[in-house]
Design an enzyme around this catalytic site. Structure first.
Site, mmCIF file in Angstrom:
data_model
loop_
_atom_site.group_PDB
_atom_site.id
_atom_site.type_symbol
_atom_site.label_atom_id
_atom_site.label_comp_id
_atom_site.label_asym_id
_atom_site.label_seq_id
_atom_site.Cartn_x
_atom_site.Cartn_y
_atom_site.Cartn_z
ATOM 1 C CG HIS A 192 -2.137 -0.968 0.810
ATOM 2 N ND1 HIS A 192 -2.174 -2.268 1.257
ATOM 3 C CD2 HIS A 192 -3.213 -0.807 -0.005
ATOM 4 C CE1 HIS A 192 -3.249 -2.853 0.752
ATOM 5 N NE2 HIS A 192 -3.898 -1.998 -0.014
ATOM 6 C CD GLU A 434 -9.726 -7.508 -2.325
ATOM 7 O OE1 GLU A 434 -8.733 -6.937 -2.775
ATOM 8 O OE2 GLU A 434 -10.422 -7.016 -1.423
ATOM 9 C CG ASN A 457 -3.185 -4.575 -6.131
ATOM 10 O OD1 ASN A 457 -2.687 -4.713 -7.240
ATOM 11 N ND2 ASN A 457 -3.676 -3.434 -5.701
ATOM 12 C CG ASP A 458 -5.322 -8.198 -1.399
ATOM 13 O OD1 ASP A 458 -4.246 -8.421 -0.817
ATOM 14 O OD2 ASP A 458 -6.034 -7.205 -1.166
HETATM 15 C C1 PEP Z 1 -6.563 -5.285 -4.791
HETATM 16 O O1 PEP Z 1 -6.331 -6.089 -3.889
HETATM 17 O O2 PEP Z 1 -6.305 -5.512 -5.984
HETATM 18 C C2 PEP Z 1 -7.143 -3.979 -4.480
HETATM 19 C C3 PEP Z 1 -7.520 -3.164 -5.423
HETATM 20 O O3 PEP Z 1 -7.234 -3.644 -3.166
HETATM 21 P P1 PEP Z 1 -5.998 -3.110 -2.291
HETATM 22 O O4 PEP Z 1 -4.828 -2.892 -3.183
HETATM 23 O O5 PEP Z 1 -6.431 -1.848 -1.632
HETATM 24 O O6 PEP Z 1 -5.777 -4.217 -1.315
HETATM 25 MG MG MG Z 2 -7.137 -5.723 -1.941
#
Ligand code: PEP
Ligand code: MG
Length: 586
Positions: A192, A434, A457-458
Site C-alpha cells: 500500500h 480478491e 493485488n490480493d
Molecule cells: C486489490 O487487492 O487488488 C485492491 C484493489 O485492493 P488493495 O490494493 O487496496 O488491497
Molecule cells: Mg485488496
C-alpha cells in the site's frame, strides 16, 4: 557512484538530495574492520560523538527544565549519565581497540547488548528505559554522520526520502512540495505504500537492498522509477544521461496525454469503461484530466491513515460528498474500509498479528468493529442522495460475510428512514473478488451482488502465496500467471451468466499488457491510477476484442508464467510497438 537495484513501483525520474529517515526499530549499521593505524582516529570519532551528544543533551535539559519543570527534564540527565558511565563506554572502546571495529558498529552492538539486558530485567524501571537507550545510540550515530538532525518538517525542495520501510500513512503525509521521490529497503510491488506513491505521482523504488547502509543524508541521488534503480553520488556522465532522459519521459507523457481526450473504444468499436482508483478526493481532478469517466475504487481507509483521530460519520460524509461534487454526475464506487494487513491496525495492537495478511483485515475487521462499520455505511448512504454512488465490500471470502455486510447496510437504511434522512434506496452493492475462494465460488456470489470488481493485488498474492509487500519474493509476484488468468476467466464467466458487470481495479490493470488480457477474458471496466489511463486508452484503441481473446486464450494455455508473459509481450510488441517496445512484463 553506487547503483542499487530495487523494484520500480511508481514511474518517473528524480535527481535530488537524500534525506535518511532513521530506522528506530533496529540499530543496523555497517560493520567495518579498521586498520591498526586508524584505531586512535576511530576512538577520537567516538569521543567526538559522545561529547557532541552530551552538549546537545545539556541544552535540551536546560530548555526542558525551563518549560516543563525539573522533574520532567530528569530524563536528559539519565541520558547524560549513560554517556559518562564507564560500564557503557569501556565496552564500546574495547570493540574499537581490541577488535579493530568501526565506531558505529561498536556503539550499535554495545547498546544492543545493554538494551537486551534492560528488557529482560525483572524491575520494570529498567524495562522502560529500553527505548531511551535506543534513542541514545541513534543520537551518537547521528553525530557520526548517520541519519540527519533535520526533521521532516524542515525539508528542502527536491528531497528524496530514504528509509528502511515506510507505512502508507507516513507516505500519505509527506509534504509534496518538498518530497520528490522515495526509496525503501523493504517493500513489494503492490504494497500500500507503493500504491500511495502512485496516487501522489511520487516516483518510488522499494526493496532497494542495502540502501540504508549506503545512503547518507545530503548525498546526491538519482531515483529511476522506470527501471527500479537508485544511484548514489552519480558521476557526470550518468547525471547528464538522466537529465536527458527526464526530458524524454516528459515528452512521452505529453504525447500520451493526447489520448486522455479520446474515448476508450477498441479498434472494433467496443466501449470500455475506464475509471480511476483514488485514496484521497483531491485525486479526482487528475483522474478526470487523464480521461477517466468515474471512480471504480475509492480506498476509504485512507481517512484513517492521514488524521490523528478516527473519522466521525460527518468526516466520512464530507469526503464522499466532496468526491460526488468533483465528479459532477460521474459514478463513484466507495469501498468500505480495508484496514488491517499493512494498514493501520497492527500499530494499534499490543500484540501484532503473526500473519496480518491472513488475519483480521478488511471486511473481517469491519464486521468485528460494527460500530465503526455502521458509521461508515450510514455516511455512504447519506452521500448517495447527492449523486451516483455504489458500495463495494472488500476481501469477501464466504457468503456469510457478504450477507452480514448487506444486512448491516439494510439496518442503516432503516436508521436513516427513522432519522428522516435521504439516501438512494437502490444503491448498487458489489464485492471485490480478491481471494481465490471467492473467484472459485463466483457463481454463488454473482446471485447476491450487483457487480464484481477483481482486485488483482490480493488475488495474485493469495493465489501464488506471495506476500505482496515482501521484496524477497517479489520476482514470484507475477499477475500474468495462468492460474490467476484462469480465476479471472471464471469470474467473468460467472458475471456474464448472471448478467452483472465485472471490473478489475488491481494495480496490474494499469499495465497495458495485462489490460489487453483482461479485455480478452471478458472484463469491460478497468479502474486504475489516473496517470496510467492515457496509455491504457492508446492500447485499447489499438486492439480488437477478438485479438485480445486470442491472446488470453493462448496465455492461459501455457504451463508457466514465464512462457505466458513473454508470449503476450511479443504479440503486443508486434501490434502496438509504441506502447510495448522496451516494456517489461507484469
Ligand atoms: C486489490 O487487492 O487488488 C485492491 C484493489 O485492493 P488493495 O490494493 O487496496 O488491497
Ligand atoms: Mg485488496
Amino acid at each position: 557512484m553506487q547503483t542499487i537495484n530495487g523494484i520500480a513501483v511508481s514511474p518517473g525520474i528524480v535527481i535530488g538530495r537524500v534525506f535518511v529517515i532513521e530506522d528506530t526499530s533496529t540499530l543496523r549499521v555497517a560493520r567495518r574492520q579498521i586498520e591498526k593505524d586508524d584505531i586512535p582516529a576511530e576512538l577520537e570519532r567516538f569521543e567526538f560523538a559522545r561529547k557532541a551528544s552530551i552538549a546537545h543533551l545539556d541544552e535540551l535539559h536546560k530548555s526542558a527544565a525551563a518549560e516543563m519543570g525539573k522533574e520532567a527534564a530528569k530524563i536528559f540527565l539519565f541520558h547524560i549519565g549513560v554517556l559518562n558511565d564507564p560500564s557503557v563506554l569501556n565496552p564500546i572502546r574495547e570493540v574499537i581497540e581490541r577488535d579493530g571495529m568501526n565506531a558505529e558498529h561498536a556503539i550499535a552492538s554495545t547498546f544492543l547488548t545493554i538494551a537486551k539486558k534492560f528488557a529482560a530485567h525483572p524491575d520494570s524501571t529498567f524495562q522502560s528505559k529500553v527505548d531511551d537507550l535506543r534513542d541514545l545510540a541513534h543520537r551518537l550515530l547521528r553525530h557520526l554522520g548517520h541519519g540527519s538532525n533535520q526533521t521532516l518538517e524542515n525539508l528542502d525542495e527536491g528531497t528524496v526520502i530514504v528509509a528502511r520501510d515506510l507505512t502508507p500513512s507516513q507516505t500519505a503525509n509527506f509534504d509534496r512540495d518538498k518530497v520528490s521521490a522515495f526509496v525503501t529497503g523493504l517493500g513489494g510491488p503492490t504494497s500500500h505504500t507503493a500504491i500511495v506513491a502512485g496516487a501522489l505521482a511520487l516516483p518510488a523504488v522499494v526493496g532497494a537492498k542495502g540502501i540504508m547502509l549506503q545512503a547518507r543524508s545530503g548525498q546526491e541521488i538519482i531515483v529511476d522509477g522506470e527501471r527500479g534503480l537508485v544511484i548514489l553520488e552519480p558521476n557526470d556522465a550518468t547525471l547528464e544521461r538522466y537529465q536527458e532522459e527526464q526530458i524524454e519521459v516528459r515528452k512521452v507523457s505529453l504525447s500520451m496525454s493526447e489520448f486522455a481526450k479520446l474515448p476508450a473504444i477498441t479498434a472494433d468499436g467496443v466501449r470500455i469503461n475506464l475509471l480511476g482508483n483514488i485514496e484521497f478526493p483531491q485525486e479526482i481532478e487528475h483522474v478526470i484530466d487523464n480521461g477517466g469517466t468515474g471512480i471504480g475504487l475509492y480506498r476509504t481507509e485512507f481517512l484513517y491513515l492521514t488524521g490523528n483521530q478516527r473519522p466521525t460519520e460527518n468526516d466520512h460524509y464530507e469526503s464522499y460528498k466532496r468526491c460526488i461534487d468533483l465528479l459532477a454526475g460521474k459514478p463513484l464506487t466507495i469501498r468500505t474500509i480495508d484496514l488491517g494487513a499493512d494498514k493501520y491496525t497492527q500499530a494499534q495492537e499490543e500484540i501484532p498479528e503473526r500473519n496480518p495478511f491472513l488475519g483480521l483485515r478488511s471486511i473481517r475487521y469491519s464486521l468485528k468493529n460494527q460500530k465503526m462499520f455502521r458509521t461508515q455505511l450510514r455516511a455512504i448512504l447519506r452521500a448517495s442522495a447527492h449523486g451516483p454512488v455504489k458500495i463495494m465490500f472488500p476481501l469477501i471470502t464466504n457468503i456469510a460475510e457478504l450477507r452480514s455486510g448487506k444486512y448491516f447496510l439494510r439496518e442503516e437504511m432503516e436508521e436513516l428512514d427513522e432519522r428522516g434522512q435521504k439516501y438512494d434506496p437502490n444503491i448498487e452493492v458489489g464485492m471485490m473478488v480478491e481471494v481465490p475462494a471467492a473467484a472459485l465460488m463466483a457463481g454463488s456470489f454473482a446471485r447476491e451482488v450487483d457487480f464484481f470488481s477483481i482486485g488483482t493485488n490480493d488475488l495474485v498474492q493469495y493465489t501464488l502465496a506471495v506476500d505482496r509487500t515482501n521484496e524477497r519474493v517479489a520476482s514470484m509476484y507475477t499477475p500474468i500467471h495462468p492460474a490467476v488468468l484462469k480465476l479471472i476467466r471464471d469470474v467473468t464467466r460467472a458475471g456474464r451468466r448472471q448478467d452483472i458487470p465485472v471490473s478489475c481495479c488491481g494495480q496490474s490493470a494499469a499495465d497495458p499488457a495485462f489490460a489487453a488480457l483482461l479485455l480478452g477474458l471478458g472484463v469491460r471496466t478497468i479502474s486504475a491510477t489516473g496517470s496510467s489511463l492515457p496509455m491504457l486508452k492508446k492500447t485499447i484503441r489499438s486492439l480488437t476484442i477478438p485479438q485480445c481473446e486470442r491472446l488470453a486464450k493462448r496465455a492461459i494455455s501455457f504451463d508457466s508464467e514465464a512462457e505466458a508473459g513473454s508470449y503476450v509481450l511479443n504479440r503486443l510488441r508486434k501490434r502496438v510497438p509504441e506502447v510495448f517496445d522496451g516494456r517489461p512484463v507484469g
